[in-house]
Design an enzyme around this catalytic site. Structure first.
Site, mmCIF file in Angstrom:
data_model
loop_
_atom_site.group_PDB
_atom_site.id
_atom_site.type_symbol
_atom_site.label_atom_id
_atom_site.label_comp_id
_atom_site.label_asym_id
_atom_site.label_seq_id
_atom_site.Cartn_x
_atom_site.Cartn_y
_atom_site.Cartn_z
ATOM 1 N N LYS A 195 0.748 -1.315 0.055
ATOM 2 C CA LYS A 195 0.186 0.008 -0.128
ATOM 3 C C LYS A 195 0.915 1.127 0.194
ATOM 4 C CE LYS A 195 -4.188 -1.709 1.992
ATOM 5 N NZ LYS A 195 -4.855 -2.060 3.122
ATOM 6 N N ARG A 196 1.856 1.181 0.760
ATOM 7 C CA ARG A 196 2.716 2.337 0.758
ATOM 8 C C ARG A 196 3.516 2.710 -0.342
ATOM 9 N NH1 ARG A 196 6.082 1.136 5.195
ATOM 10 N NH2 ARG A 196 4.661 -0.599 5.515
#
Ligand code: GLU
Length: 483
Positions: free
Chosen positions: A265-266
């Site tokens: 996600k990052r």
């Protein structure tokens, strides 16, 4: 003894594949890719593809996420023959199977508290041992089990075979085998809620529910991410304990981001639907995702039908694939060129709507799309390119100064006069332009940039007569009024 791979058994049955996402976030690209492989494999073999929502992580599962997953599947065109089946609606079935296993001795209750388990691991670490459940509640002939503590809800554990090995012939990675002494007794049911009557069974863990479901759904081939490779030995042992036929497993390596790290996600991992919003076409996404981790000769560009025709589970890559946005854009540009104009017009209309540009004239938008789609890598680029036709163009001062020079202004004024009367077709507009150029002894490269800047708000466009013909005459005349 290595556990039977039973590849033959899977091959004897009608192909049934599944995708089993957990609704704890969006459908990420890795899951979309394994969904695609599972779907294509089923379609290739005339089999069936099942969608199962693995929502037993109750604290993290949401309906919103389940809905997003369904939307993504729909957008990608991954149609399923059964489902969505929600695991939380099948609790009675998992409990029945767990009861059978408890009765047969392939599962047992364990009353260890989290504190006890922590202390167990602590001790193992201190002795330099691998941390694992030490089997203290596992029944054995002549063994005296600890007294059942009050007020503790037990978990149910699988009694993993103590000896031998478990192995399978992975569709991606080839033969894999691990000694049973490496594997501890997995929790298959979590504790029942505090205060529940004695004997109440809890929610199943992933590794148990997945086996019961793959068995009940007669799944023959499982494609999934290789983060699950460590779970597969447990699952195979549970299949064996249940006397259930084994599916074949294919574990696909992770997808890496531009930076060589796992997509997360990052780190650049976005949902499948984010690509829809960014103007990618589902057939391009399908093409790009499929190729990322699988190959068919040198083919880089292919259709959904070709994928189904070619995808037989072979040529899956053993090494991690790297996400390459530039290649995705290239694949998308190819599919944009092939896409039907009327369909692209609708997609462009949506993108323009998001930018506050309302388009009612779909016929004109379709003609515009036909002219601009070859030079747009995404629907977003296409929308940006045609927005000038439906919303005011805002030429930059520098462009105006550079191109709308005194040398071309008289010609522009005359052109405006001519365009008031000429029939509004590309050919007539081209003829008017030609006449004005001749009268003013100018060349097209001198006049066209000025026209583009004034009417389109930019210096680059396709052939100017074709572009002008897309505008209503009144708009062109109004934009030329400024000269
Ligand atoms: N719910 C699991 C996941 O999303 C499914 C894994 C599997 O396909 O067995 O990773």
């Amino acid at each position: 003894m290595t556990a039977d791979v039973t590849a033959g058994r899977a091959a004897d049955r009608a192909v049934r594949t599944r995708i089993a996402p957990s609704p704890t976030g969006f459908l990420h690209l890795g899951t979309a890719r394994t969904a695609l492989y599972s779907w294509a494999y089923a379609r290739h073999h005339g089999g069936q593809f099942v969608l199962r929502i693995e929502d037993t992580d109750v604290a993290r599962s949401t309906q919103d996420s389940a809905r997003q997953i369904l939307d993504s599947m729909h957008w990608l065109g991954l149609d399923y023959d059964e489902g969505p089946v929600y695991q939380m609606q099948r609790l009675a079935r998992y409990h029945a199977v767990a009861e059978q296993m408890l009765a047969a001795g392939s599962a047992y209750r364990c009353w260890c508290t989290p504190e006890e388990l922590d202390a167990m691991r602590e001790g193992q670490r201190a002795r330099g041992e691998k941390t694992r459940y030490d089997g203290r509640w596992r029944p054995a002939p002549g063994k005296v089990l600890p007294p059942v503590p009050a007020g503790v809800q037990p978990v149910v554990r699988f009694a993993n075979p103590l000896h031998g090995a478990v192995g399978w012939d992975d569709l991606v990675k080839g033969p894999i085998s691990i000694g049973n002494d490496e594997i501890d007794d997995l929790i298959i049911l979590r504790p029942a809620p505090e205060g529940a009557p004695q004997g109440t069974l809890g929610v199943p863990t992933y590794n148990f529910a997945v086996v019961v479901d793959d068995w009940d759904m007669a799944i023959t081939h499982v494609f999934r991410g290789d983060e699950h490779i460590n779970n597969t030995p447990w699952q195979i042992n549970i299949f064996h304990a249940l006397g259930a036929p084994l599916p074949r497993f294919g574990h696909c390596p992770v997808i890496l981001g531009d930076d060589g790290q796992k997509l997360s996600k990052r780190r650049g991992a976005v949902s499948v639907t984010a690509y829809e919003e960014a103007g990618y076409l589902p057939e391009a996404m399908l093409n790009y995702l499929a190729r990322l981790g699988w190959s068919h000769g040198d083919d880089e560009l292919f259709t959904r039908d070709q994928l189904v025709q070619w995808f037989d589970g072979s040529h899956l890559s053993r090494s991690p694939a790297q996400w390459d946005p530039a290649k995705l854009a290239w694949v998308n540009a190819h599919h944009m060129k092939r896409a039907d104009d009327a369909r692209l017009a609708l997609l462009t209309q949506q993108q323009l709507g998001r930018r506050g540009v309302a388009v009612d004239d779909l016929e004109r938008l379709t003609r515009a799309v036909a002219l601009f789609k070859d030079r747009s890598a995404t629907v977003v680029e296409l929308a940006e390119a045609v927005a000038m036709l439906f919303a005011p163009a805002t030429p930059g001062d520098e462009d105006l100064a550079a191109h709308v020079t005194p040398a071309v202004q008289p010609a522009l004024r005359e052109l405006r006069t001519q365009l008031q009367a000429t029939p509004w077709t590309q050919a007539d507009i081209a003829a008017a332009l030609k006449a004005v150029l001749a009268a003013h002894r100018l060349k097209m490269p001198q006049l066209a940039p000025a026209l583009r800047v004034l009417v389109c708000g930019r210096v680059q466009t396709p052939s100017i007569d074709a572009v002008l013909a897309l505008f209503p005459r009144a708009v062109v005349l109004a934009r030329l009024q400024a000269v």
